[in-house]
Scaffold this motif. Structure first.
Motif, PDB file in Angstrom:
ATOM      1  N   LEU A 129      14.383  -2.675  -0.799  1.00 46.53           N
ATOM      2  CA  LEU A 129      15.023  -3.423  -2.130  1.00 46.53           C
ATOM      3  C   LEU A 129      13.964  -4.701  -2.467  1.00 46.53           C
ATOM      4  CD1 LEU A 129      18.754  -3.491  -1.707  1.00 46.53           C
ATOM      5  CD2 LEU A 129      17.412  -1.994  -3.116  1.00 46.53           C
ATOM      6  N   ASP A 130      13.588  -4.694  -3.885  1.00 49.21           N
ATOM      7  CA  ASP A 130      13.033  -5.929  -4.226  1.00 49.21           C
ATOM      8  C   ASP A 130      14.013  -6.380  -5.487  1.00 49.21           C
ATOM      9  OD1 ASP A 130      12.854  -4.298  -6.454  1.00 49.21           O
ATOM     10  OD2 ASP A 130      10.912  -4.049  -6.500  1.00 49.21           O
ATOM     11  N   LEU A 131      13.808  -7.559  -5.949  1.00 50.25           N
ATOM     12  CA  LEU A 131      14.733  -8.121  -7.054  1.00 50.25           C
ATOM     13  C   LEU A 131      15.159  -7.105  -7.911  1.00 50.25           C
ATOM     14  CD1 LEU A 131      16.341 -10.257  -8.122  1.00 50.25           C
ATOM     15  CD2 LEU A 131      14.341 -11.241  -9.518  1.00 50.25           C
ATOM     16  N   ASN A 132      13.998  -6.497  -8.691  1.00 51.34           N
ATOM     17  CA  ASN A 132      14.535  -5.511  -9.930  1.00 51.34           C
ATOM     18  C   ASN A 132      15.316  -4.179  -9.223  1.00 51.34           C
ATOM     19  OD1 ASN A 132      12.968  -6.809 -11.615  1.00 51.34           O
ATOM     20  ND2 ASN A 132      11.201  -5.652 -11.079  1.00 51.34           N
ATOM     21  N   SER A 133      15.069  -3.725  -7.975  1.00 49.04           N
ATOM     22  CA  SER A 133      15.952  -2.610  -7.540  1.00 49.04           C
ATOM     23  C   SER A 133      17.431  -3.250  -6.972  1.00 49.04           C
ATOM     24  CB  SER A 133      15.290  -1.904  -6.343  1.00 49.04           C
ATOM     25  OG  SER A 133      14.823  -2.819  -5.274  1.00 49.04           O
ATOM     26  N   ALA A 134      17.273  -4.334  -6.454  1.00 51.36           N
ATOM     27  CA  ALA A 134      18.481  -4.969  -6.053  1.00 51.36           C
ATOM     28  C   ALA A 134      19.705  -5.116  -7.346  1.00 51.36           C
ATOM     29  CB  ALA A 134      18.388  -6.137  -5.498  1.00 51.36           C
ATOM     30  N   SER A 189      24.452   1.126   3.742  1.00 53.73           N
ATOM     31  CA  SER A 189      23.402   1.380   4.785  1.00 53.73           C
ATOM     32  C   SER A 189      22.013   0.663   4.250  1.00 53.73           C
ATOM     33  CB  SER A 189      23.039   2.777   5.109  1.00 53.73           C
ATOM     34  OG  SER A 189      22.080   3.020   5.945  1.00 53.73           O
ATOM     35  N   LEU A 190      21.756   0.800   2.959  1.00 52.29           N
ATOM     36  CA  LEU A 190      20.440   0.313   2.310  1.00 52.29           C
ATOM     37  C   LEU A 190      20.631  -0.931   2.376  1.00 52.29           C
ATOM     38  CD1 LEU A 190      17.929   0.512   0.844  1.00 52.29           C
ATOM     39  CD2 LEU A 190      19.296   0.990  -1.524  1.00 52.29           C
ATOM     40  N   LEU A 191      21.698  -1.715   1.914  1.00 58.15           N
ATOM     41  CA  LEU A 191      22.093  -3.039   1.923  1.00 58.15           C
ATOM     42  C   LEU A 191      21.975  -3.892   3.366  1.00 58.15           C
ATOM     43  CD1 LEU A 191      25.454  -3.209  -0.145  1.00 58.15           C
ATOM     44  CD2 LEU A 191      22.927  -3.848  -1.095  1.00 58.15           C
ATOM     45  N   GLU A 192      22.256  -3.220   4.312  1.00 62.10           N
ATOM     46  CA  GLU A 192      22.135  -3.736   5.593  1.00 62.10           C
ATOM     47  C   GLU A 192      20.770  -3.796   6.105  1.00 62.10           C
ATOM     48  OE1 GLU A 192      24.902  -1.095   7.915  1.00 62.10           O
ATOM     49  OE2 GLU A 192      26.835  -2.454   7.446  1.00 62.10           O
ATOM     50  N   LYS A 193      20.142  -2.792   5.796  1.00 60.68           N
ATOM     51  CA  LYS A 193      18.508  -2.883   5.888  1.00 60.68           C
ATOM     52  C   LYS A 193      17.750  -3.844   5.253  1.00 60.68           C
ATOM     53  CE  LYS A 193      18.451   2.129   6.735  1.00 60.68           C
ATOM     54  NZ  LYS A 193      17.979   3.502   6.349  1.00 60.68           N
ATOM     55  N   LEU A 230      22.912  -8.627  -3.721  1.00 57.54           N
ATOM     56  CA  LEU A 230      23.342  -7.938  -2.498  1.00 57.54           C
ATOM     57  C   LEU A 230      24.745  -8.093  -2.198  1.00 57.54           C
ATOM     58  CD1 LEU A 230      20.625  -8.690   0.181  1.00 57.54           C
ATOM     59  CD2 LEU A 230      20.686  -6.661  -1.374  1.00 57.54           C
ATOM     60  N   ILE A 231      25.174  -9.192  -2.380  1.00 54.45           N
ATOM     61  CA  ILE A 231      26.760  -9.690  -1.757  1.00 54.45           C
ATOM     62  C   ILE A 231      27.652  -9.174  -3.012  1.00 54.45           C
ATOM     63  CG2 ILE A 231      28.362 -11.531  -1.552  1.00 54.45           C
ATOM     64  CD1 ILE A 231      26.179 -11.392   0.760  1.00 54.45           C
ATOM     65  N   GLU A 232      26.968  -9.272  -4.180  1.00 58.95           N
ATOM     66  CA  GLU A 232      27.774  -8.726  -5.551  1.00 58.95           C
ATOM     67  C   GLU A 232      28.010  -7.127  -5.267  1.00 58.95           C
ATOM     68  OE1 GLU A 232      27.591  -9.113 -10.099  1.00 58.95           O
ATOM     69  OE2 GLU A 232      26.137  -8.321  -9.057  1.00 58.95           O
ATOM     70  N   THR A 233      27.003  -6.636  -4.877  1.00 54.07           N
ATOM     71  CA  THR A 233      27.163  -5.025  -4.822  1.00 54.07           C
ATOM     72  C   THR A 233      28.263  -4.755  -3.821  1.00 54.07           C
ATOM     73  OG1 THR A 233      24.731  -4.865  -5.227  1.00 54.07           O
ATOM     74  CG2 THR A 233      25.693  -2.933  -4.062  1.00 54.07           C
ATOM     75  N   TYR A 234      28.162  -5.315  -2.362  1.00 50.15           N
ATOM     76  CA  TYR A 234      29.100  -4.973  -1.374  1.00 50.15           C
ATOM     77  C   TYR A 234      30.393  -4.984  -2.073  1.00 50.15           C
ATOM     78  CZ  TYR A 234      26.341  -5.491   3.202  1.00 50.15           C
ATOM     79  OH  TYR A 234      25.552  -5.073   3.939  1.00 50.15           O
ATOM     80  N   GLN A 235      30.938  -6.115  -2.647  1.00 52.66           N
ATOM     81  CA  GLN A 235      32.074  -6.281  -3.419  1.00 52.66           C
ATOM     82  C   GLN A 235      32.412  -5.396  -4.299  1.00 52.66           C
ATOM     83  OE1 GLN A 235      33.311 -10.695  -3.914  1.00 52.66           O
ATOM     84  NE2 GLN A 235      32.604 -11.165  -1.842  1.00 52.66           N
ATOM     85  N   SER A 236      31.512  -4.992  -5.126  1.00 53.24           N
ATOM     86  CA  SER A 236      31.648  -3.982  -5.867  1.00 53.24           C
ATOM     87  C   SER A 236      32.118  -2.602  -5.599  1.00 53.24           C
ATOM     88  CB  SER A 236      30.292  -3.744  -6.914  1.00 53.24           C
ATOM     89  OG  SER A 236      30.282  -4.950  -7.991  1.00 53.24           O
ATOM     90  N   LEU A 237      31.505  -2.478  -4.463  1.00 51.82           N
ATOM     91  CA  LEU A 237      32.025  -1.256  -3.452  1.00 51.82           C
ATOM     92  C   LEU A 237      33.151  -1.425  -2.849  1.00 51.82           C
ATOM     93  CD1 LEU A 237      28.294  -0.731  -1.989  1.00 51.82           C
ATOM     94  CD2 LEU A 237      29.476   0.786  -3.900  1.00 51.82           C
ATOM     95  N   GLY A 238      33.614  -2.546  -2.770  1.00 52.88           N
ATOM     96  CA  GLY A 238      34.805  -2.734  -2.204  1.00 52.88           C
ATOM     97  C   GLY A 238      34.744  -2.981  -0.696  1.00 52.88           C
ATOM     98  N   LYS A 239      33.466  -3.354  -0.335  1.00 56.41           N
ATOM     99  CA  LYS A 239      33.136  -3.945   1.013  1.00 56.41           C
ATOM    100  C   LYS A 239      32.925  -5.229   1.158  1.00 56.41           C
ATOM    101  CE  LYS A 239      32.704   0.826   1.900  1.00 56.41           C
ATOM    102  NZ  LYS A 239      33.680   1.421   2.791  1.00 56.41           N
ATOM    103  N   GLU A 240      32.907  -5.793   2.473  1.00 63.27           N
ATOM    104  CA  GLU A 240      32.702  -7.229   2.537  1.00 63.27           C
ATOM    105  C   GLU A 240      31.376  -7.135   3.377  1.00 63.27           C
ATOM    106  OE1 GLU A 240      34.116 -10.055   1.807  1.00 63.27           O
ATOM    107  OE2 GLU A 240      35.657  -8.849   0.779  1.00 63.27           O
ATOM    108  N   PRO A 241      30.386  -8.151   3.180  1.00 67.32           N
ATOM    109  CA  PRO A 241      29.176  -8.236   3.750  1.00 67.32           C
ATOM    110  C   PRO A 241      29.265  -8.691   5.477  1.00 67.32           C
ATOM    111  CG  PRO A 241      29.282 -10.205   2.629  1.00 67.32           C
ATOM    112  CD  PRO A 241      30.360  -9.270   2.004  1.00 67.32           C
TER     113      PRO A 241
END
Length: 574
Positions: free
Chosen positions: A250-255, A277-281, A296-307
């Motif tokens: 991931l770079d900024l744009n893809s994130a 899995s992609l976020l963790e990598k 990254l953190i926002e995406t975790y939470q949008s998925l209902g997950k915690e980093p």
């Protein structure tokens, strides 16, 4: 917002490269002391933070790319995204920021954020966003500012908002995303704090419906939000989402796209797992890219997950290094170069961290260098290469051809006319030659050298000016070269009286050169006082240039670690 950040970071990096001068020494016993640094007081000292900082700065097998902040700077961009991260991870960290907001007006906050990163639309939006997070809303103040910016940026009959600095692109189809972003921000503010009249509503909706119906996740989010704010959520159903490909890195744009995709798409559990899995990598802490971390953190939470807890804790710890009472500075990452490489491995060596250095990779890089690659480098980069060549074990790594040609290109410069304003370049040249095994000839040195030493001890001047850091560096260079020994000793007695107060500008440099010269000249000094001055400059990850500064500086760290590593004899490398 994103493209401006990229440009600004590049400007910061190029600006820093022009103002940061690295200065590296090698010593009399360079050939005899290869790969050995006399370890003195560092035996019982703890510098885990420095080791951690340098290890995290390593790029690939041999390169180093240091991340640090610009002293006395302020970044509204970093501050905003850091505050957004705090809101997601630990809202208690926002206390200082919320206190600042409570004590100022919206107009003052917007003015403070005028740092040429955010335009006027972004400024009011981000300011109000933080005010809402802090539950410190003054509706009238916000309404006045929103109304003023709305009147100034709305493109009547066109149906979108656009900051003044972007108006020249209003007919450019490549800037539809910018128009959408600006319109999303202003419509959300107007609906909350003022109003959208019917003619504006119609113009905005007509413009949205004229756009391509196949949208990226980011555009789909903006369209959904605008239509919902205008009371027409059903209209957004006309727009479909183009699913982004999941990259390996991931770079900024893809994130950013990934974070919006997680917000607007109904995802199956399998797809959520793939994204996690992609976020963790890609969850390396990169504080120079604060928005990336937020996404990254926002995406975790949008998925209902915690980093992962360890990642969140590491991120918060690293952010605390740069948090200046609720504000964040400009943070940059240097491009890898030979000077960073040498200073990093020299510090790690002094701290007995040989296992952290990939000597095979470094040796391979040195062996592959040609004169054509090296000849046009700045002199401090040449010195870094020569110093690494001497530090590498067991044999010289540079080719004989490169060493011979480099020596030939530099030796005449050692005897050129000497002037105060070229002391640094001249010093680098002498140390490079000595590192290449060239014996300097005292009888061929320019007359200004001996005269300069005499001026120091007879008049307490150096080339017509009061004694200062330049005089220290000049004397140290001659001392390390083993030239004019009697004159050097006399000069050092005068230079020993120079202040080394930690609050001075470039205090680290003064401390290093003054005490190094005094030790070499056999002039007694208080080791306790020396250590006290050094300790005053300690910061997270290293040492800083002056007690007035907040952040570690690689050169200052390098110098002060070497000073503390000094044993009974002059240490091998500087």
């Amino acid at each position: 917002m994103k493209w401006k950040k990229v440009i600004f970071n590049l400007l910061i990096i190029f600006g820093l490269i022009t103002i940061v001068i690295f200065y590296i020494h090698s010593s009399n016993e360079m050939q005899e002391s290869k790969n050995t640094l006399a370890i003195g007081k560092l035996d019982n000292m703890q510098h885990e933070d420095i080791v951690k900082k340098l290890n995290e700065s390593r790029v690939g097998d041999a390169d180093y790319s240091l991340t640090t902040a610009i002293e006395a700077s302020y970044s509204d961009y970093n501050t905003y995204y850091a505050d957004k991260l705090y809101a997601l991870l630990d809202s208690s960290k926002l206390k200082n920021k919320c206190r600042q907001i409570e004590q100022s007006t919206i107009k003052e906050q917007v003015k403070k954020n005028n740092q040429d990163i955010f335009n006027e639309i972004e400024k009011i939006f981000t300011t109000v966003d933080l005010v809402e997070t802090c539950n410190s809303v003054n509706k009238k103040q916000i309404t006045d500012q929103v109304r003023e910016i709305s009147n100034d940026t709305y493109q009547k009959k066109e149906g979108f908002f656009l900051a003044n600095e972007m108006e020249r692109f209003k007919n450019d189809e490549d800037y539809v995303g910018v128009k959408l972003n600006s319109t999303y921000m202003m419509v959300s503010l107007l609906v909350k704090y003022d109003k959208v009249d019917q003619s504006m509503k119609k113009e905005i909706i007509d413009w949205l419906l004229s756009l391509d119906k196949s949208s990226s996740p980011q555009r789909k989010f903006y369209i959904n939000s605008i239509m919902t704010s205008l009371g027409e959520p059903a209209l957004s159903k006309q727009f479909s989402i183009t699913k982004p490909e999941l990259p390996n890195t991931l770079d900024l744009n893809s994130a950013v796209e990934l974070s919006f995709y997680a917000k607007v798409s109904p995802l199956q559990e399998k797809e959520k797992e793939e994204i996690v899995s992609l976020l963790e990598k890609n969850q390396k802490v990169q504080v120079e890219n604060m928005q990336y971390l937020y996404r990254l953190i926002e995406t975790y939470q949008s998925l209902g997950k915690e980093p992962p807890k360890s990642f969140a804790e590491e991120l918060l710890n690293e952010m605390s290094v740069y948090n200046q009472k609720g504000n964040f500075p400009m943070i940059t990452k240097y491009q890898p170069d030979y000077t960073q490489m040498f200073m990093s491995i020299a510090v790690l060596s002094a701290l007995k961290q040989e296992q952290a250095i990939d000597w095979n990779a470094i040796s391979s890089d040195l062996k592959a260098l040609t004169y054509e690659e090296v000849k046009d480098l700045e002199i401090y980069q040449k010195l870094s290469i020569v110093s690494m060549d001497n530090l590498a074990d067991p044999d010289y790594q540079l080719t004989a051809d490169l060493r011979t040609k480099l020596k030939g290109s530099l030796k005449n410069k050692a005897y050129d006319n000497f002037q105060r304003d070229n002391v640094m370049e001249w010093s680098f040249t002498l140390h490079s030659l000595r590192g290449l095994g060239y014996q300097l000839e005292q009888e061929n040195m320019p007359a200004e050298i001996k005269e300069g030493l005499q001026e120091i001890y007879e008049e307490r001047k150096f080339m017509g000016k009061d004694l200062d850091l330049v005089a220290l560096i000049f004397a140290d260079t001659i001392a390390q070269a083993g030239l004019y020994e009697e004159e050097v000793k006399k000069a050092v007695k005068e230079l020993a009286s120079l202040d080394t107060k930690p609050e001075m500008d470039l205090a680290a440099e003064y401390i290093f050169f003054k005490y190094s010269l005094m030790k070499k000249a056999g002039i007694p000094f208080s080791e306790e006082q020396q250590q006290k001055e050094i300790d005053a400059l300690k910061r997270n990850g290293g040492y800083t240039r002056s007690d007035a500064n907040h952040f570690m500086d690689l050169r200052s760290t390098y110098l002060l670690i070497q000073l503390q590593a000094q044993g009974e004899d002059t240490y091998a490398f500087r």
